[in-house]
Design an enzyme around this catalytic site. Structure first.
Site, PDB file in Angstrom:
ATOM      1  N   CYS A 196       0.838  -1.204   0.000  1.00 40.69           N
ATOM      2  CA  CYS A 196       0.000   0.000   0.000  1.00 40.69           C
ATOM      3  C   CYS A 196       0.873   1.255   0.000  1.00 40.69           C
ATOM      4  O   CYS A 196       1.550   1.547   0.978  1.00 40.69           O
ATOM      5  CB  CYS A 196      -0.913  -0.060   1.231  1.00 40.69           C
ATOM      6  SG  CYS A 196      -1.637   1.499   1.735  1.00 40.69           S
ATOM      7  N   CYS A 232       0.201   3.865   2.634  1.00 36.68           N
ATOM      8  CA  CYS A 232       0.633   3.370   3.953  1.00 36.68           C
ATOM      9  C   CYS A 232       2.123   3.648   4.145  1.00 36.68           C
ATOM     10  O   CYS A 232       2.555   4.033   5.234  1.00 36.68           O
ATOM     11  CB  CYS A 232       0.386   1.874   4.076  1.00 36.68           C
ATOM     12  SG  CYS A 232      -1.341   1.388   3.969  1.00 36.68           S
TER      13      CYS A 232
END
Ligand code: ZN
Length: 151
Positions: free
Chosen positions: A75, A78
């Site tokens: 991600c 993230c």
């Protein structure tokens, strides 16, 4: 591997004598004392990688608000948020605890929080979720959430 990471995250090396001290989850945000040389052990100032056992033990017994970072290695946002999470842990040391939950390795925890998109952040106080939001935010926003929860 999992157990080693978990144990490592709750063991703090004494800055004076380098003895490894085990810290109970309810004392993560406190200044402790080295069991050997009695030097002060500063509160945890970095995010802790949590598995289910550690997650329940920290969120269930922490005396301070706990910020959860639900993330995964693939991600991009993230990864962008990771330094903000680290900075939050540093800035809020002694007033809050920061846990990271890898949603690929621990999907059951993410399911309990209805995490459908990541990054996703939750704040837990006295064992109960008091706030949750998805999407990238800066450390100042994370710290505000924690202060709102009493940090
Ligand atoms: Zn020591």
């Amino acid at each position: 591997m999992e157990n080693e990471r978990r144990r490592a995250s709750l063991i703090r090396e004494c800055p004076s004598c380098h003895t490894k001290n085990r810290i109970p989850p309810e004392h993560l945000a406190e200044t402790g004392q080295c069991g050997k040389c009695k030097a002060p052990l500063p509160p945890v100032a970095e995010p802790i990688e949590a598995d289910a056992e550690l997650f329940d033990s920290v969120t269930g017994s922490a005396a301070v608000p706990v910020l959860i970072d639900f993330w995964a290695a693939w991600c991009g946002p993230c990864r962008m948020a990771a330094p903000e999470v680290e900075r939050t842990a540093r800035n809020m040391a002694g007033r809050a605890v920061v846990l990271k939950v890898d949603t690929d390795r621990h999907p059951a925890i993410a399911e309990r929080f209805n995490v459908t998109g990541i990054p996703n952040f939750a704040v837990i106080k006295d064992g109960r979720p008091v706030f949750q939001q998805s999407g990238y935010v800066s450390h100042t926003q994370m710290e505000e959430w924690l202060r709102n929860a009493g940090a």
